[in-house]
Design an enzyme around this catalytic site. Structure first.
Site, PDB file in Angstrom:
ATOM      1  N   GLU A  53      -0.764 -31.974  29.635  1.00  0.00           N
ATOM      2  CA  GLU A  53      -0.975 -32.925  28.547  1.00  0.00           C
ATOM      3  C   GLU A  53       0.002 -32.722  27.385  1.00  0.00           C
ATOM      4  O   GLU A  53       0.158 -33.610  26.539  1.00  0.00           O
ATOM      5  CB  GLU A  53      -2.407 -32.813  28.022  1.00  0.00           C
ATOM      6  CG  GLU A  53      -3.479 -33.243  29.018  1.00  0.00           C
ATOM      7  CD  GLU A  53      -3.835 -32.139  30.003  1.00  0.00           C
ATOM      8  OE1 GLU A  53      -3.272 -31.015  29.864  1.00  0.00           O
ATOM      9  OE2 GLU A  53      -4.664 -32.387  30.892  1.00  0.00           O
ATOM     10  N   TYR A  86      -7.909   0.128  -4.315  1.00  0.00           N
ATOM     11  CA  TYR A  86      -6.692   0.684  -4.902  1.00  0.00           C
ATOM     12  C   TYR A  86      -5.824  -0.471  -5.385  1.00  0.00           C
ATOM     13  O   TYR A  86      -6.083  -1.644  -5.110  1.00  0.00           O
ATOM     14  CB  TYR A  86      -5.931   1.536  -3.879  1.00  0.00           C
ATOM     15  CG  TYR A  86      -5.449   0.757  -2.675  1.00  0.00           C
ATOM     16  CD1 TYR A  86      -4.168   0.218  -2.648  1.00  0.00           C
ATOM     17  CD2 TYR A  86      -6.272   0.540  -1.580  1.00  0.00           C
ATOM     18  CE1 TYR A  86      -3.721  -0.522  -1.554  1.00  0.00           C
ATOM     19  CE2 TYR A  86      -5.836  -0.177  -0.484  1.00  0.00           C
ATOM     20  CZ  TYR A  86      -4.561  -0.705  -0.479  1.00  0.00           C
ATOM     21  OH  TYR A  86      -4.132  -1.438   0.591  1.00  0.00           O
ATOM     22  N   THR A 132       1.288  -4.294   4.435  1.00  0.00           N
ATOM     23  CA  THR A 132       1.020  -4.560   5.853  1.00  0.00           C
ATOM     24  C   THR A 132       0.438  -5.952   6.112  1.00  0.00           C
ATOM     25  O   THR A 132       0.540  -6.456   7.229  1.00  0.00           O
ATOM     26  CB  THR A 132       0.051  -3.506   6.423  1.00  0.00           C
ATOM     27  OG1 THR A 132      -1.175  -3.532   5.672  1.00  0.00           O
ATOM     28  CG2 THR A 132       0.672  -2.118   6.355  1.00  0.00           C
ATOM     29  N   ASP A 133      -0.161  -6.590   5.104  1.00  0.00           N
ATOM     30  CA  ASP A 133      -0.854  -7.854   5.356  1.00  0.00           C
ATOM     31  C   ASP A 133       0.079  -8.959   5.840  1.00  0.00           C
ATOM     32  O   ASP A 133      -0.322  -9.805   6.649  1.00  0.00           O
ATOM     33  CB  ASP A 133      -1.605  -8.318   4.108  1.00  0.00           C
ATOM     34  CG  ASP A 133      -2.917  -7.575   3.903  1.00  0.00           C
ATOM     35  OD1 ASP A 133      -3.307  -6.799   4.800  1.00  0.00           O
ATOM     36  OD2 ASP A 133      -3.541  -7.763   2.839  1.00  0.00           O
ATOM     37  N   SER A 165       1.499  -7.596  -0.783  1.00  0.00           N
ATOM     38  CA  SER A 165       2.255  -8.450   0.145  1.00  0.00           C
ATOM     39  C   SER A 165       1.593  -9.797   0.377  1.00  0.00           C
ATOM     40  O   SER A 165       2.224 -10.714   0.909  1.00  0.00           O
ATOM     41  CB  SER A 165       2.479  -7.740   1.483  1.00  0.00           C
ATOM     42  OG  SER A 165       1.284  -7.636   2.232  1.00  0.00           O
ATOM     43  N   LYS A 216      -0.632  -7.240  12.870  1.00  0.00           N
ATOM     44  CA  LYS A 216      -1.709  -6.422  12.326  1.00  0.00           C
ATOM     45  C   LYS A 216      -2.991  -6.822  13.030  1.00  0.00           C
ATOM     46  O   LYS A 216      -3.423  -7.976  12.964  1.00  0.00           O
ATOM     47  CB  LYS A 216      -1.827  -6.624  10.817  1.00  0.00           C
ATOM     48  CG  LYS A 216      -2.796  -5.650  10.153  1.00  0.00           C
ATOM     49  CD  LYS A 216      -2.732  -5.755   8.635  1.00  0.00           C
ATOM     50  CE  LYS A 216      -3.656  -4.735   7.985  1.00  0.00           C
ATOM     51  NZ  LYS A 216      -3.577  -4.797   6.502  1.00  0.00           N
ATOM     52  N   THR A 239       0.819  -1.218   0.000  1.00  0.00           N
ATOM     53  CA  THR A 239       0.000   0.000   0.000  1.00  0.00           C
ATOM     54  C   THR A 239       0.846   1.258   0.000  1.00  0.00           C
ATOM     55  O   THR A 239       0.445   2.278  -0.574  1.00  0.00           O
ATOM     56  CB  THR A 239      -0.933  -0.004   1.226  1.00  0.00           C
ATOM     57  OG1 THR A 239      -1.756  -1.169   1.176  1.00  0.00           O
ATOM     58  CG2 THR A 239      -1.823   1.229   1.250  1.00  0.00           C
TER      59      THR A 239
END
Length: 334
Positions: free
Chosen positions: A292, A35, A101-102, A68, A174, A22
């Protein structure tokens, strides 16, 4: 009180590796909701940045110009090689990676675990494209330059700068789909506050002169993330194993929980030599070891969310770490 540093750039060059996202995106309208990421070349971006009048020596290099969501091992390998070369080159004082950013938290954490801490390495992105009203790209980048140019940024691992927050790559995630405050740090919040003029460190460096924790993989093992849900069946696990999973991360309910049948199938996967990490689908909170876990052979993700837990498990497998105790120690490490 920790010291505040006024904007004064180191004379060493900062290498800027651009990958798109972005921060390099355009919508064609100041108010259009959608976009196209990765539209602006780094040369044009740095030319625009130079008009801000900040005293910084920057060298841009276009590594990719993509969303990304499409970043993976091939680009990670290129970034790692180029950053490693810059770390060894005395001409460079630090490196900035512009990134969508993803998946910034995955790239940042991978680099954090596979690079030494001798020079500042900073990831930066934006939540609004360059031609949107209130675009945050240039401001975030100016803050990242402030951090990357400062000697005290080394010894902290890879850093992520979003807004005025400086986050450790191990903590950064994020947490919101939109808005310029979409990133947060867990379990630590910001470790610094940056503007184009000021830089405040909120804690001293904790990884001074530390070598890379893991060798960068020649290939990345197959490690799926299984998202737990009500009514989840054991077939989700057996299908992952049949598909060639070399490790499994469970994005579990609550503190890493899953239905009994799923837990039993995961324990069976461990008996087949496939390591399993229990993480959580919840946004906050630690996943501690449970009694466990010893009998099932599970690894507790601790503070790492599923995406980073997957990266760390891939690194462990690729580096030949097969002991549950050794793997757990890696997840416990800050």
């Amino acid at each position: 009180m920790l010291p505040r540093y006024r904007h004064k750039m180191d004379q060493a060059r900062i290498l800027v590796l651009a990958t798109g996202g972005t921060i390099a995106g355009q919508a064609g309208s100041a108010t259009r909701p959608d976009y196209r990421p990765g539209q602006i070349d780094i040369a044009d971006f740095l030319d625009e940045f130079s008009r801000l009048g900040l005293d910084a020596q920057l060298e841009g290099r276009q590594v990719a110009n993509i969303d990304s969501a499409n970043i993976g091992p091939e680009l990670w390998t290129s970034l790692h090689q180029q950053i490693s070369a810059a770390i060894d080159d005395p001409a460079y004082g630090g490196v900035i990676v512009t990134h969508g950013t993803d998946t910034a938290e995955e790239t940042g954490f991978l680099l954090d675990q596979t690079l030494p801490t001798s020079k500042p390495i900073v990831l930066v992105g934006a939540m609004r494209p360059a031609d949107a009203v209130g675009s945050d790209g240039l401001r975030n980048f100016a803050n990242a330059v402030q951090v990357a140019a400062h000697a005290d940024a080394s010894g902290r691992g890879v850093l992520v700068v979003m807004g005025e927050h400086v986050l450790s790559a191990r903590d950064a995630r994020k947490a919101h789909t939109a808005g310029t405050n979409a990133f947060k740090g867990f379990p630590r919040g910001p470790i610094g506050l940056a503007t184009p003029v000021w830089l405040d460190w909120l804690a001293p460096p904790w990884r001074v002169a530390e070598p890379a924790r893991f060798a960068f993989p020649n290939s990345f093992p197959i490690v799926p993330i299984l998202h737990a849900f009500a009514g989840m069946e054991a077939a989700c696990v057996t299908q992952a194993v049949a598909g060639g999973a070399q490790g499994i991360v469970l994005a579990g309910m609550g503190a890493g929980n899953s239905p009994d049948a799923v837990r039993e199938a995961l324990a069976d996967a461990v008996r087949q030599g496939i390591p399993v990490v229990r993480a959580t689908r919840a946004d906050d909170g630690l996943v501690h070891r449970e009694p466990e876990d010893d009998s099932n052979g599970f690894i507790a993700a601790r503070a790492l969310g599923p995406a980073k837990a997957r990266i760390l498990l891939q690194l462990l497998i690729a580096n030949g770490v097969t002991s549950m105790d050794e793997a757990q120690a890696a997840f416990d490490k800050r």
